[in-house]
Design a protein around this motif. Structure first.
Motif, PDB file in Angstrom:
ATOM      1  N   UNK A  84       0.836  -1.205   0.000  1.00  0.00           N
ATOM      2  CA  UNK A  84       0.000   0.000   0.000  1.00  0.00           C
ATOM      3  C   UNK A  84       0.867   1.250   0.000  1.00  0.00           C
ATOM      4  N   UNK A  85       1.927   1.272   0.816  1.00  0.00           N
ATOM      5  CA  UNK A  85       2.811   2.430   0.851  1.00  0.00           C
ATOM      6  C   UNK A  85       3.503   2.637  -0.500  1.00  0.00           C
ATOM      7  N   UNK A  86       3.871   1.544  -1.144  1.00  0.00           N
ATOM      8  CA  UNK A  86       4.485   1.671  -2.475  1.00  0.00           C
ATOM      9  C   UNK A  86       3.493   2.239  -3.474  1.00  0.00           C
ATOM     10  N   UNK A  87       2.223   1.823  -3.376  1.00  0.00           N
ATOM     11  CA  UNK A  87       1.188   2.357  -4.269  1.00  0.00           C
ATOM     12  C   UNK A  87       0.975   3.852  -4.023  1.00  0.00           C
ATOM     13  N   UNK A  88       1.045   4.288  -2.782  1.00  0.00           N
ATOM     14  CA  UNK A  88       0.892   5.719  -2.478  1.00  0.00           C
ATOM     15  C   UNK A  88       2.034   6.532  -3.088  1.00  0.00           C
ATOM     16  N   UNK A  89       3.240   6.006  -3.023  1.00  0.00           N
ATOM     17  CA  UNK A  89       4.371   6.727  -3.622  1.00  0.00           C
ATOM     18  C   UNK A  89       4.217   6.812  -5.137  1.00  0.00           C
ATOM     19  N   UNK A  90       3.743   5.712  -5.747  1.00  0.00           N
ATOM     20  CA  UNK A  90       3.525   5.749  -7.196  1.00  0.00           C
ATOM     21  C   UNK A  90       2.408   6.721  -7.563  1.00  0.00           C
ATOM     22  N   UNK A  91       1.456   6.936  -6.660  1.00  0.00           N
ATOM     23  CA  UNK A  91       0.363   7.882  -6.925  1.00  0.00           C
ATOM     24  C   UNK A  91       0.769   9.328  -6.700  1.00  0.00           C
ATOM     25  N   UNK A  92       2.022   9.556  -6.298  1.00  0.00           N
ATOM     26  CA  UNK A  92       2.508  10.915  -6.129  1.00  0.00           C
ATOM     27  C   UNK A  92       2.267  11.506  -4.742  1.00  0.00           C
ATOM     28  N   UNK A  93       2.000  10.677  -3.752  1.00  0.00           N
ATOM     29  CA  UNK A  93       1.764  11.166  -2.395  1.00  0.00           C
ATOM     30  C   UNK A  93       3.103  11.280  -1.670  1.00  0.00           C
ATOM     31  N   UNK A  94       3.374  12.453  -1.093  1.00  0.00           N
ATOM     32  CA  UNK A  94       4.611  12.659  -0.342  1.00  0.00           C
ATOM     33  C   UNK A  94       4.561  11.914   0.987  1.00  0.00           C
ATOM     34  N   UNK A  95       5.719  11.463   1.440  1.00  0.00           N
ATOM     35  CA  UNK A  95       5.787  10.717   2.693  1.00  0.00           C
ATOM     36  C   UNK A  95       5.330  11.563   3.880  1.00  0.00           C
ATOM     37  N   UNK A  96       5.553  12.882   3.829  1.00  0.00           N
ATOM     38  CA  UNK A  96       5.136  13.734   4.950  1.00  0.00           C
ATOM     39  C   UNK A  96       3.616  13.823   5.074  1.00  0.00           C
ATOM     40  N   UNK A  97       2.907  13.419   4.024  1.00  0.00           N
ATOM     41  CA  UNK A  97       1.441  13.453   4.054  1.00  0.00           C
ATOM     42  C   UNK A  97       0.838  12.099   4.405  1.00  0.00           C
ATOM     43  N   UNK A  98       1.661  11.155   4.844  1.00  0.00           N
ATOM     44  CA  UNK A  98       1.199   9.816   5.222  1.00  0.00           C
ATOM     45  C   UNK A  98       1.473   9.623   6.709  1.00  0.00           C
ATOM     46  N   UNK A  99       0.445   9.254   7.458  1.00  0.00           N
ATOM     47  CA  UNK A  99       0.607   9.083   8.905  1.00  0.00           C
ATOM     48  C   UNK A  99      -0.169   7.855   9.376  1.00  0.00           C
ATOM     49  N   UNK A 100       0.508   6.991  10.130  1.00  0.00           N
ATOM     50  CA  UNK A 100      -0.176   5.844  10.737  1.00  0.00           C
ATOM     51  C   UNK A 100      -1.082   6.348  11.856  1.00  0.00           C
ATOM     52  N   UNK A 101      -2.349   6.007  11.779  1.00  0.00           N
ATOM     53  CA  UNK A 101      -3.320   6.510  12.755  1.00  0.00           C
ATOM     54  C   UNK A 101      -3.858   5.422  13.670  1.00  0.00           C
TER      55      UNK A 101
END
Length: 247
Positions: A84-101
């Motif tokens: 899932x994290x790899x898919x987010x990076x491919x979708x152009x999402x920056x790591x600073x905008x990803x947070x485990x909740x």
């Protein structure tokens, strides 16, 4: 000595009589309190609202896995979340905008009447909150994480990257409404409107709470990606003010 005794007694009596008179002369005058008239005042409240289109979105989703052992459930969950994290990076999402909740591991039991609970296995759950700064990527991002292994989307919330411009516009509208209301009351009362004595603010920008996934979008098998509409959001400023009034 017999003749001088009455004279002494008379002198003592005169001294005793003169003492209260002397004390009365030096006693301070009674305090005089002057009641001051309180300045009449007018207490009012008003608000200003601005409708503005959101320019960002936040999606919360997760991966839930089950296995006979806790280790196997966590391992399977970790493998799918890595995808899932790899898919987010491919979708152009920056790591600073990803947070485990949220990260949770719990035992799962089967319950049968009149029997003790039977351990079925373990469930691992990992929740992630993602900020999407480009609304055109919301639908494709949701599709990408589902394809990578996400099996639960908790909801979506729209917001503003910088709400200051909208807040300032709402403040101006609120002050204008407060001034108009104060002038109207003063005119109706037949008094002169004075200066403003105090001004307090409340409200302001608040991100929208997440909407359920069914409100976020309608997924269609033959469509390119999940359609998402941001619509409009309301920025509201509430104020209260106190004005002096003339007589």
């Amino acid at each position: 000595m017999t003749r001088s005794l009455p004279a002494l007694m008379l002198g003592a009596a005169l001294v005793g009589l003169s003492a209260p008179a002397a004390l009365a002369q030096v006693a301070p005058p009674p305090m005089q309190v002057h009641a001051m008239a309180q300045q009449p005042a007018l207490n009012l409240s008003a608000s200003g609202e601005v409708k503005v289109a959101p320019d960002m979105a936040t999606i919360t989703f997760g991966v839930t896995t089950e296995a006979p052992t806790a280790q196997a459930a966590m391992a399977d969950n970790a493998r799918r979340m890595t995808e899932v994290f790899a898919a987010l990076r491919r979708a152009g999402i920056n790591e600073r905008d990803i947070q485990t909740s949220g990260l949770n591991l719990s035992a799962q039991y089967d319950y049968v009447e009149n029997q003790p609970p039977r351990l079925r296995g373990y469930q691992a759950s990992n929740r992630v909150t993602v900020g999407i700064m480009d609304l055109t990527r919301v639908g494709t991002t949701a599709d990408a994480v589902v394809a990578a292994g996400v099996n639960q989307i908790d909801g979506i919330a729209f917001g503003l990257k910088d709400p200051k411009v909208a807040e300032d516009q709402a403040r101006r509208l609120a002050v204008r409404a407060l001034q108009d209301k104060a002038r109207l009351y003063a005119e109706a009362l037949g008094v002169q409107l004075g200066a403003i004595r105090s001004l307090n603010e409340g409200g302001g920008y608040q991100p929208q709470p997440p909407m359920p996934v069914y409100a976020m979008a309608r997924m269609e098998a033959d469509s390119g990606s999940t359609p998402v509409a941001g619509g409009q959001m309301t920025v509201r400023i509430d104020i209260t003010g106190t004005y002096d009034l003339g007589r």
